[in-house]
Scaffold this motif. Structure first.
Motif, PDB file in Angstrom:
ATOM      1  N   ARG A 183      46.023   9.148   4.708  1.00 59.74           N
ATOM      2  CA  ARG A 183      46.565   7.817   4.936  1.00 59.74           C
ATOM      3  C   ARG A 183      46.297   7.319   6.361  1.00 59.74           C
ATOM      4  O   ARG A 183      46.775   6.254   6.749  1.00 59.74           O
ATOM      5  CB  ARG A 183      48.076   7.806   4.663  1.00 59.74           C
ATOM      6  CG  ARG A 183      48.431   8.161   3.229  1.00 59.74           C
ATOM      7  CD  ARG A 183      49.926   8.050   2.996  1.00 59.74           C
ATOM      8  NE  ARG A 183      50.374   6.680   3.118  1.00 59.74           N
ATOM      9  CZ  ARG A 183      50.328   5.770   2.152  1.00 59.74           C
ATOM     10  NH1 ARG A 183      49.816   6.102   0.979  1.00 59.74           N
ATOM     11  NH2 ARG A 183      50.760   4.550   2.337  1.00 59.74           N
ATOM     12  N   THR A 212      44.549   5.421   9.135  1.00 59.70           N
ATOM     13  CA  THR A 212      43.731   4.214   9.105  1.00 59.70           C
ATOM     14  C   THR A 212      43.118   3.938  10.478  1.00 59.70           C
ATOM     15  O   THR A 212      43.537   4.507  11.493  1.00 59.70           O
ATOM     16  CB  THR A 212      44.558   2.994   8.684  1.00 59.70           C
ATOM     17  OG1 THR A 212      45.562   2.733   9.698  1.00 59.70           O
ATOM     18  CG2 THR A 212      45.256   3.238   7.348  1.00 59.70           C
ATOM     19  N   THR A 213      42.147   3.046  10.481  1.00 61.83           N
ATOM     20  CA  THR A 213      41.529   2.617  11.739  1.00 61.83           C
ATOM     21  C   THR A 213      42.574   2.002  12.654  1.00 61.83           C
ATOM     22  O   THR A 213      42.558   2.199  13.874  1.00 61.83           O
ATOM     23  CB  THR A 213      40.413   1.607  11.461  1.00 61.83           C
ATOM     24  OG1 THR A 213      39.474   2.183  10.555  1.00 61.83           O
ATOM     25  CG2 THR A 213      39.691   1.206  12.737  1.00 61.83           C
ATOM     26  N   ARG A 214      43.493   1.266  12.067  1.00 56.95           N
ATOM     27  CA  ARG A 214      44.544   0.630  12.858  1.00 56.95           C
ATOM     28  C   ARG A 214      45.433   1.687  13.525  1.00 56.95           C
ATOM     29  O   ARG A 214      45.834   1.525  14.688  1.00 56.95           O
ATOM     30  CB  ARG A 214      45.390  -0.278  11.971  1.00 56.95           C
ATOM     31  CG  ARG A 214      46.494  -1.008  12.720  1.00 56.95           C
ATOM     32  CD  ARG A 214      47.272  -1.917  11.795  1.00 56.95           C
ATOM     33  NE  ARG A 214      48.333  -2.611  12.522  1.00 56.95           N
ATOM     34  CZ  ARG A 214      49.185  -3.456  11.941  1.00 56.95           C
ATOM     35  NH1 ARG A 214      49.089  -3.712  10.647  1.00 56.95           N
ATOM     36  NH2 ARG A 214      50.124  -4.047  12.649  1.00 56.95           N
ATOM     37  N   ARG A 225      38.100   4.921   2.100  1.00 53.45           N
ATOM     38  CA  ARG A 225      38.981   4.184   1.213  1.00 53.45           C
ATOM     39  C   ARG A 225      38.171   3.259   0.309  1.00 53.45           C
ATOM     40  O   ARG A 225      37.298   2.526   0.759  1.00 53.45           O
ATOM     41  CB  ARG A 225      39.971   3.357   2.036  1.00 53.45           C
ATOM     42  CG  ARG A 225      40.841   2.434   1.189  1.00 53.45           C
ATOM     43  CD  ARG A 225      41.821   1.649   2.029  1.00 53.45           C
ATOM     44  NE  ARG A 225      43.014   2.410   2.288  1.00 53.45           N
ATOM     45  CZ  ARG A 225      44.042   1.933   2.980  1.00 53.45           C
ATOM     46  NH1 ARG A 225      44.001   0.727   3.496  1.00 53.45           N
ATOM     47  NH2 ARG A 225      45.103   2.681   3.171  1.00 53.45           N
TER      48      ARG A 225
END
Length: 414
Positions: A123, A125-127, A193
């Protein structure tokens, strides 16, 4: 009756108990599955994949061998901390010098585990990574690591020394994380993803439905140029050349934990780029500029002059989360299927690929650091296009029953 040779062949392919199973999937890939040691001294069934039976089997054998040595094998549902421990002690230790391994361990212990360790690997993420790196750049490390709690000085007594990491150290920590995650991708523990981009028909319907929206120009830019959400929200009017039809992308608007809405410079030189604006975007931006001037007059002294292109009706920056909510409402009202805002960017790239645009051009438009990133993300699209091309060739080569001396029909090659 089964021949002795066939029976012998079948027996030779039987694997010993505990070695796992290997079989070919419907999509053509080979899958190998077996039980290994997992974090917490438990056993876990894992699956690995390869383009050939030999490749899948080699991956599984390597994991089982590491497990037999007592090294827990992290999986996609492991935490980042668990995977980093596995990668550092089970993988990196074999190809790093001792001093480098020590520095990697320090980066993981002091920064990566406290900042990202509790997150699930699948889970991440890039963020998450961007927010983490922003925190490293702006947070006092004495405060973050509670260094002065024992000696009761500096940050512990409310006098922050503001000791921040150097840009070089932040880059080094990022490099360690990148190496670990790249290995996770190679091991099929961390898969890109999946996304569901708009088809050409859906994209046309979306743009038509967004025509009356206050942020119509933003949606036009997102779908026609592939700009990221933060890049769109960070655009200033001074970044545009509406006469020449170009835009410069020097910054991004992000929400960070420590500073709230913050304008940040793009993370790489490739992200800081100059793009060509489609005619439709130029027209919608001019309309948006006139509408913003009307909002400025209506707000009077309540207007906040930020220089941003896309703002609230009072001129303040748009929150990325609020934009996401607005985007979903637009999809719902238009009776379009729900996708992520970032999938507009994927839609841009996919539609360009389907039109035969060169991968290098798409890479430059999207601002990817390396063409390998572009090729990797959209590999499935390229594979589908290859399959369509092969089918088209097959149709052309299929016997038609015509006179064999007839010349072949001319075909248009795009």
């Amino acid at each position: 009756m089964t021949s002795p040779r066939l029976a012998s062949s079948r027996r030779s392919r039987t694997r010993a108990n505990g070695d796992g199973t290997v079989y070919q999937r419907k999509d053509g890939r080979w899958e190998a599955a077996g039980y290994v040691l997992a974090p917490g001294n438990t056993r876990k069934r894992i699956r690995v994949y390869g383009t050939t039976r030999k490749e899948a089997l080699a991956k599984l054998t390597e994991k089982i061998a590491a497990s037999n040595r007592g090294l827990p094998v992290a999986a996609a549902d492991s935490t980042v901390s668990a995977y980093l421990t596995y990668w550092l002690d089970g993988v990196a230790v074999h190809h790093l010098r001792e001093n480098t391994h020590t520095r990697y361990a320090a980066a993981i212990r002091l920064h990566l585990n406290p900042g990202l360790g509790a997150k699930k690997l699948a889970r991440l993420t890039t963020r998450d990574v961007r927010t983490f790196l922003d925190g490293l750049r702006t947070t006092c490390q004495c405060c973050a690591q509670n260094r002065d709690s024992v000696r009761q000085s500096c940050c512990a007594i409310g006098q922050c020394c503001e000791k921040r990491l150097s840009p070089l150290t932040v880059t080094y920590v990022h490099a360690v994380l990148k190496s670990a995650l790249e290995h996770a991708v190679r091991e099929d523990e961390l898969r890109p993803r999946r996304f569901q981009p708009f088809t050409a028909a859906e994209a046309r319907e979306f743009l038509q439905s967004a025509g009356a929206d206050r942020l119509h120009a933003l949606y036009e830019l997102a779908l026609r140029t592939g700009l990221r959400k933060g890049e769109l929200l960070g655009l200033h009017w001074e970044d545009l050349d509406l006469t020449g039809g170009t835009a410069t992308i020097p910054r991004s608007l992000q929400r960070t934990r420590s500073q709230g809405l913050t304008v940040l410079h793009t993370t790489t030189l490739a992200s800081e780029r100059r793009i060509v604006l489609p005619t439709e975007c130029i027209n919608s931006l001019k309309i948006h500029q006139e509408r913003q001037e009307e909002e400025r007059k209506a707000a009077g002294t309540g207007w906040t002059d930020t220089g941003l292109i896309f703002t609230t009706p009072k001129g303040r920056p748009l929150d990325p989360t609020n934009l996401t909510r607005r985007f979903r409402r637009l999809l719902h009202c238009a009776e379009l299927r729900t996708i992520r805002f970032h999938d507009l960017r994927h839609s841009t790239a996919t539609l360009l690929l389907e039109q035969g645009i060169d991968l290098v051009v798409i890479k430059e438009l999207l601002g990817h650091a390396h063409i390998g990133v572009t090729a990797g993300v959209y590999a499935h699209v390229r594979l589908r296009l290859q399959r369509q091309a092969i089918d088209t060739l097959g149709n052309a080569l299929r016997p038609t029953g015509n006179d064999p001396d007839d010349p072949p029909a001319a075909a248009v090659v795009r």
